[in-house]
Design an enzyme around this catalytic site. Structure first.
Site, PDB file in Angstrom:
ATOM      1  N   THR A   1       1.114  -1.214   0.028  1.00 13.29           N
ATOM      2  CA  THR A   1      -0.232  -0.190   0.273  1.00 13.29           C
ATOM      3  C   THR A   1       1.063   1.449  -0.233  1.00 13.29           C
ATOM      4  O   THR A   1       1.718   1.385   0.660  1.00 13.29           O
ATOM      5  CB  THR A   1      -0.809  -0.198   1.503  1.00 13.29           C
ATOM      6  OG1 THR A   1      -1.963  -1.030   1.470  1.00 13.29           O
ATOM      7  CG2 THR A   1      -1.539   1.208   0.892  1.00 13.29           C
TER       8      THR A   1
ATOM      9  N   GLY B   1       1.314   0.782   5.478  1.00 14.74           N
ATOM     10  CA  GLY B   1       2.154   0.363   6.948  1.00 14.74           C
ATOM     11  C   GLY B   1       3.663   0.634   6.966  1.00 14.74           C
ATOM     12  O   GLY B   1       4.198   0.407   7.200  1.00 14.74           O
ATOM     13  N   GLN B   2       4.368   1.105   5.571  1.00 17.42           N
ATOM     14  CA  GLN B   2       5.901   1.689   5.468  1.00 17.42           C
ATOM     15  C   GLN B   2       6.202   2.546   7.185  1.00 17.42           C
ATOM     16  O   GLN B   2       5.618   3.109   7.300  1.00 17.42           O
ATOM     17  CB  GLN B   2       6.122   2.333   4.721  1.00 17.42           C
ATOM     18  CG  GLN B   2       6.377   0.390   2.763  1.00 17.42           C
ATOM     19  CD  GLN B   2       5.320   0.523   2.621  1.00 17.42           C
ATOM     20  OE1 GLN B   2       3.495   1.541   2.712  1.00 17.42           O
ATOM     21  NE2 GLN B   2       5.147   0.895   1.109  1.00 17.42           N
ATOM     22  N   ALA B   3       7.320   2.148   7.567  1.00 19.11           N
ATOM     23  CA  ALA B   3       7.783   3.506   8.911  1.00 19.11           C
ATOM     24  C   ALA B   3       7.500   5.003   8.204  1.00 19.11           C
ATOM     25  O   ALA B   3       7.479   5.238   9.224  1.00 19.11           O
ATOM     26  CB  ALA B   3       9.016   2.803   8.811  1.00 19.11           C
TER      27      ALA B   3
ATOM     28  N   LEU C   1       5.509   6.138   7.079  1.00 14.93           N
ATOM     29  CA  LEU C   1       4.439   5.933   6.206  1.00 14.93           C
ATOM     30  C   LEU C   1       3.061   6.188   7.631  1.00 14.93           C
ATOM     31  O   LEU C   1       1.932   7.132   8.220  1.00 14.93           O
ATOM     32  CB  LEU C   1       3.519   5.768   5.301  1.00 14.93           C
ATOM     33  CG  LEU C   1       3.540   5.643   3.915  1.00 14.93           C
ATOM     34  CD1 LEU C   1       2.755   4.529   2.813  1.00 14.93           C
ATOM     35  CD2 LEU C   1       3.567   7.003   3.526  1.00 14.93           C
TER      36      LEU C   1
END
Ligand code: G3D
Length: 219
Positions: free
Chosen positions: A49, A71-73, A75
Site C-alpha cells: 500500500t 504500513g511502511q515506517a 507512513l
C-alpha cells in the site's frame, strides 16, 4: 465472501449511515489481501500500500468507507491524521512476524491512546493463521498487552487473508459494536462510537489453532 459480507452489512446497518473504518498494520501484514478478499471475494496479487487507499462501498441503503493506511515506517506517523470521526479501527498483524511484534505493540499503543479513537471499536486481525509457527490470537493478545486495555472495546480475531477464514467473524464483531450509532449529522463527519463501559476481565482465551480462530476480546 464479498456477497456474504455485503449482505451482512446490509442486515446489520439498515440505514444511510456511513461508517468510517481505518485499516492499519505494518507493511506486509496482509491489509491489501484482506481488503480485496472482503471486497471481491477472492485473493489478488498485492502490492505494498502506498500512502492511503480509500474504499467506498455501498449496498442498498448502507454505505461505509475503509481507509487503508500505508504500513511502511515512513507512513505510520501519518495514520493519526485519519483518525477523526473513525467508528472502528481494524489492525492487521502478520502473526509470523515475531521480529517486529514490538513495533506492532508500539503502534497499537499509540492508536489506542489517541484521543480521536477513544470511543472507537478496535478489531485486531491476527492474520496468517495458516502459517506454521504463527502466533495465535491468545498469544498475540498477550504480546500486545491488550488485557490491560479498558478504554476501548477490542477484539482479537484469528484469520487467514488468503482464504478469508475469520474475516466475516471479525467484521461481525465490529458491526455489533457500531450498530447502535446514531445517524451521521448532515454534511458532517460521523461521530465515533460512544466510549465502551469498562470491560470485565476477559474470559480465559481458548487455545489458538490455525483455521479455527480463537477470539479474545473485551466487550
Ligand atoms: P500489506 O497490504 O499489509 O502490505 P499484503 O500486505 O496484503 O500486500 O500482503 C503481504 C503478503 O502476505 C502477500 O504475499 C500476501 O499474499 C501475503 N498474505 C496476506 N495474508 C496472508 C495469509 O493469511 N496467509 C499467508 N500465508 N499469506 C498472506 P506476497 O508473496 O505477494 O508478498
Amino acid at each position: 465472501m464479498g456477497q456474504l459480507f455485503s449482505s451482512l452489512w446490509a442486515t446489520l446497518f439498515p440505514s444511510s449511515r456511513t461508517y468510517r473504518l481505518v485499516l492499519v498494520g505494518l507493511d506486509n501484514a496482509g491489509k491489501t489481501t484482506i481488503l480485496y478478499r472482503l471486497h471481491l471475494g477472492q485473493a489478488v496479487e498485492t502490492h505494498p500500500t502506498v500512502g492511503c487507499n480509500v474504499e467506498s462501498w455501498s449496498h442498498r441503503n448502507l454505505a461505509f468507507e475503509v481507509w487503508d493506511l500505508g504500513g511502511q515506517a515512513n507512513l505510520r506517523p501519518s495514520w493519526a491524521t485519519y483518525y477523526r470521526g473513525t467508528d472502528a479501527a481494524v489492525v492487521v498483524v502478520d502473526c509470523t512476524d515475531r521480529a517486529r511484534i514490538g513495533i506492532v505493540k508500539s503502534e497499537v499503543g499509540a492508536l489506542l491512546g489517541h484521543e480521536h479513537l477513544a470511543g472507537a471499536a478496535v478489531l485486531v486481525f491476527a492474520n496468517k493463521q495458516d502459517c506454521a509457527g504463527a502466533m495465535g490470537p491468545a498469544e498475540l493478545t498477550t504480546a500486545l498487552g491488550l488485557d490491560a486495555v479498558r478504554r476501548q472495546a477490542w477484539h482479537v480475531q484469528g484469520c487467514c487473508g488468503l482464504t478469508g477464514e475469520g474475516l466475516v467473524e471479525g467484521l461481525e464483531w465490529v458491526s455489533q459494536r457500531v450498530a447502535h450509532l446514531p445517524p451521521a449529522p448532515v454534511g458532517g463527519v460521523a461521530p465515533a462510537v460512544a466510549p465502551a463501559a469498562p470491560a470485565p476481565a476477559p474470559a480465559a482465551a481458548a487455545p489458538a489453532t490455525a483455521g479455527t480462530p480463537a477470539p479474545t476480546s473485551t466487550a
